[in-house]
Design a protein around this motif. Structure first.
Motif, PDB file in Angstrom:
ATOM      1  N   GLY A  39      -5.053 -14.355  78.432  1.00 48.92           N
ATOM      2  CA  GLY A  39      -6.400 -14.912  78.433  1.00 48.92           C
ATOM      3  C   GLY A  39      -6.662 -15.782  77.233  1.00 48.92           C
ATOM      4  O   GLY A  39      -5.814 -15.907  76.364  1.00 48.92           O
ATOM      5  N   PRO A  40      -7.826 -16.415  77.188  1.00 51.44           N
ATOM      6  CA  PRO A  40      -8.893 -16.281  78.173  1.00 51.44           C
ATOM      7  C   PRO A  40      -8.525 -16.951  79.496  1.00 51.44           C
ATOM      8  O   PRO A  40      -7.810 -17.941  79.528  1.00 51.44           O
ATOM      9  CB  PRO A  40     -10.085 -16.972  77.527  1.00 51.44           C
ATOM     10  N   LEU A  41      -9.023 -16.371  80.565  1.00 50.42           N
ATOM     11  CA  LEU A  41      -8.736 -16.857  81.909  1.00 50.42           C
ATOM     12  C   LEU A  41      -9.932 -17.634  82.441  1.00 50.42           C
ATOM     13  O   LEU A  41     -11.070 -17.333  82.113  1.00 50.42           O
ATOM     14  CB  LEU A  41      -8.438 -15.673  82.835  1.00 50.42           C
ATOM     15  N   GLN A  42      -9.635 -18.631  83.269  1.00 50.40           N
ATOM     16  CA  GLN A  42     -10.688 -19.473  83.821  1.00 50.40           C
ATOM     17  C   GLN A  42     -10.497 -19.595  85.322  1.00 50.40           C
ATOM     18  O   GLN A  42      -9.408 -19.936  85.791  1.00 50.40           O
ATOM     19  CB  GLN A  42     -10.616 -20.847  83.167  1.00 50.40           C
ATOM     20  N   LEU A  43     -11.549 -19.333  86.080  1.00 49.53           N
ATOM     21  CA  LEU A  43     -11.528 -19.505  87.531  1.00 49.53           C
ATOM     22  C   LEU A  43     -11.640 -20.999  87.813  1.00 49.53           C
ATOM     23  O   LEU A  43     -12.630 -21.629  87.453  1.00 49.53           O
ATOM     24  CB  LEU A  43     -12.688 -18.736  88.161  1.00 49.53           C
ATOM     25  N   VAL A  44     -10.607 -21.586  88.441  1.00 46.75           N
ATOM     26  CA  VAL A  44     -10.586 -23.040  88.623  1.00 46.75           C
ATOM     27  C   VAL A  44     -10.637 -23.482  90.084  1.00 46.75           C
ATOM     28  O   VAL A  44     -10.871 -24.656  90.363  1.00 46.75           O
ATOM     29  CB  VAL A  44      -9.361 -23.678  87.931  1.00 46.75           C
TER      30      VAL A  44
END
Length: 77
Positions: A39-44
């Protein structure tokens, strides 16, 4: 699809993408081992589907694409 801090793309299915992202980020119990520490993770990318069978088929098809093709899908959204 979720993008990791290193730029990798993770594809999965969920009935609640925001909840699933929180799980992957470690805010809730149940995230994928493949995303731990990335992370950080991002919803794309999110694509609505009529049922789980259709979602599973779409997931499989997305996973067969090259990263460049996935990036193209993300930019078209």
């Amino acid at each position: 699809m979720i993008r990791t801090a290193g730029g990798q793309l993770y594809t999965g299915i969920s009935t609640d993408p925001q909840r699933r992202l929180r799980q992957h980020n470690g805010e809730l119990k149940g995230g994928a081992k493949a995303l731990r520490g990335k992370g950080p993770l991002q919803l794309v990318f999110v694509q609505g589907m009529p049922d789980r069978a259709a979602a599973s088929q779409a997931e499989y098809q997305l996973k067969q694409l090259s990263k460049a093709a996935k990036e193209q899908r993300i930019s078209e959204q």
